[in-house]
Motif scaffolding. Structure first.
Motif, mmCIF file in Angstrom:
data_model
loop_
_atom_site.group_PDB
_atom_site.id
_atom_site.type_symbol
_atom_site.label_atom_id
_atom_site.label_comp_id
_atom_site.label_asym_id
_atom_site.label_seq_id
_atom_site.Cartn_x
_atom_site.Cartn_y
_atom_site.Cartn_z
ATOM 1 N N GLY A 88 0.820 -1.198 0.000
ATOM 2 C CA GLY A 88 0.000 0.000 0.000
ATOM 3 C C GLY A 88 0.854 1.248 0.000
ATOM 4 N N TYR A 89 0.342 2.286 -0.614
ATOM 5 C CA TYR A 89 1.077 3.540 -0.754
ATOM 6 C C TYR A 89 0.275 4.684 -0.168
ATOM 7 N N LEU A 90 0.985 5.597 0.487
ATOM 8 C CA LEU A 90 0.330 6.740 1.079
ATOM 9 C C LEU A 90 1.182 7.980 0.926
ATOM 10 N N VAL A 91 0.530 9.109 1.030
ATOM 11 C CA VAL A 91 1.201 10.401 0.973
ATOM 12 C C VAL A 91 1.505 10.812 2.403
ATOM 13 N N GLY A 92 2.724 11.244 2.629
ATOM 14 C CA GLY A 92 3.081 11.643 3.982
ATOM 15 C C GLY A 92 4.358 12.436 4.024
ATOM 16 N N ASP A 93 4.694 12.830 5.231
ATOM 17 C CA ASP A 93 5.842 13.674 5.502
ATOM 18 C C ASP A 93 6.865 12.873 6.299
ATOM 19 N N PHE A 94 8.117 13.013 5.957
ATOM 20 C CA PHE A 94 9.183 12.282 6.642
ATOM 21 C C PHE A 94 9.298 12.663 8.116
ATOM 22 N N ASP A 95 8.832 13.856 8.472
ATOM 23 C CA ASP A 95 8.994 14.342 9.837
ATOM 24 C C ASP A 95 7.910 13.878 10.787
ATOM 25 N N SER A 96 6.899 13.202 10.277
ATOM 26 C CA SER A 96 5.813 12.693 11.114
ATOM 27 C C SER A 96 5.279 11.416 10.470
ATOM 28 N N LEU A 97 5.997 10.316 10.686
ATOM 29 C CA LEU A 97 5.637 9.060 10.023
ATOM 30 C C LEU A 97 4.366 8.485 10.648
ATOM 31 N N PRO A 98 3.384 8.151 9.819
ATOM 32 C CA PRO A 98 2.070 7.725 10.320
ATOM 33 C C PRO A 98 2.002 6.247 10.698
ATOM 34 N N PHE A 99 2.940 5.832 11.559
ATOM 35 C CA PHE A 99 3.005 4.446 11.995
ATOM 36 C C PHE A 99 3.195 4.408 13.502
ATOM 37 N N ALA A 100 2.698 3.362 14.115
ATOM 38 C CA ALA A 100 2.834 3.203 15.559
ATOM 39 C C ALA A 100 4.282 2.911 15.931
ATOM 40 N N ASP A 101 4.617 3.178 17.175
ATOM 41 C CA ASP A 101 5.936 2.819 17.709
ATOM 42 C C ASP A 101 6.155 1.318 17.530
ATOM 43 N N ASP A 102 7.394 0.944 17.198
ATOM 44 C CA ASP A 102 7.791 -0.474 17.107
ATOM 45 C C ASP A 102 6.885 -1.286 16.179
ATOM 46 N N SER A 103 6.512 -0.730 15.034
ATOM 47 C CA SER A 103 5.574 -1.417 14.138
ATOM 48 C C SER A 103 6.170 -1.867 12.815
ATOM 49 N N ILE A 104 7.406 -1.451 12.522
ATOM 50 C CA ILE A 104 8.026 -1.719 11.217
ATOM 51 C C ILE A 104 9.323 -2.499 11.449
ATOM 52 N N ASP A 105 9.541 -3.541 10.642
ATOM 53 C CA ASP A 105 10.773 -4.335 10.767
ATOM 54 C C ASP A 105 11.960 -3.699 10.058
ATOM 55 N N HIS A 106 11.706 -3.102 8.895
ATOM 56 C CA HIS A 106 12.796 -2.532 8.096
ATOM 57 C C HIS A 106 12.297 -1.292 7.373
ATOM 58 N N VAL A 107 13.164 -0.290 7.310
ATOM 59 C CA VAL A 107 12.889 0.916 6.534
ATOM 60 C C VAL A 107 13.932 0.997 5.437
ATOM 61 N N TRP A 108 13.466 1.280 4.237
ATOM 62 C CA TRP A 108 14.305 1.424 3.053
ATOM 63 C C TRP A 108 14.093 2.825 2.508
#
Length: 141
Positions: A88-108
């Motif tokens: 899935g793709y979303l529009v967002g800002d790098f300074d306020s990532l719309p994800f919960a704490d400790d919710s992503i395994d890897h960022v690319w």
């Protein structure tokens, strides 16, 4: 012209696929080094056409993949380029990532991090959303 407007123009004119072609030779080597396990959740920060997330689903059996881009047109095109319900793709800002704490395994992030308005804040956001042991792979020229 703002960065968002420029990349909206690129996406509208089809130049997003050209970006993918130019970056793929480098990206494929870095993506292959990411310690992605089947089912891992990935964020592609500055996803452009979304090629990296699709490759991780196809080749590394990643689980859920999110692509975030500041350009609405890039996110729209990326959405159109996949029929995978786990991407899935979303529009967002790098300074306020719309994800919960400790919710992503890897960022690319490929050739996008330098667009962060506040790189230190963006790194704090990446650290906040990464699960313990998660990784951040960032490629810039």
């Amino acid at each position: 012209m703002s960065v968002r407007e420029e990349f909206d123009d690129w996406a509208t004119s089809g130049r997003d696929k050209g970006m993918e072609d130019r970056h793929w030779n480098t990206a494929k080597h870095a993506l292959a080094r990411m310690p992605v396990e089947p089912g891992d959740t990935i964020l592609d920060l500055g996803c452009g056409s979304g090629y990296a997330g699709r490759a991780l689903r196809d080749n590394a059996e990643a689980g859920r993949v999110y692509g975030l881009d500041g350009s609405p047109e890039m996110a729209r095109n990326a959405t159109e380029y996949t029929d995978d319900s786990e991407v899935g793709y979303l529009v967002g800002d790098f300074d306020s990532l719309p994800f919960a704490d400790d919710s992503i395994d890897h960022v690319w992030s490929m050739e996008a991090f330098y667009y962060a308005a506040d790189p230190h804040n963006t790194l704090e956001e990446v650290a906040r959303i990464l699960r313990p042991g998660g990784t951040f792979y960032c490629a810039v020229n």
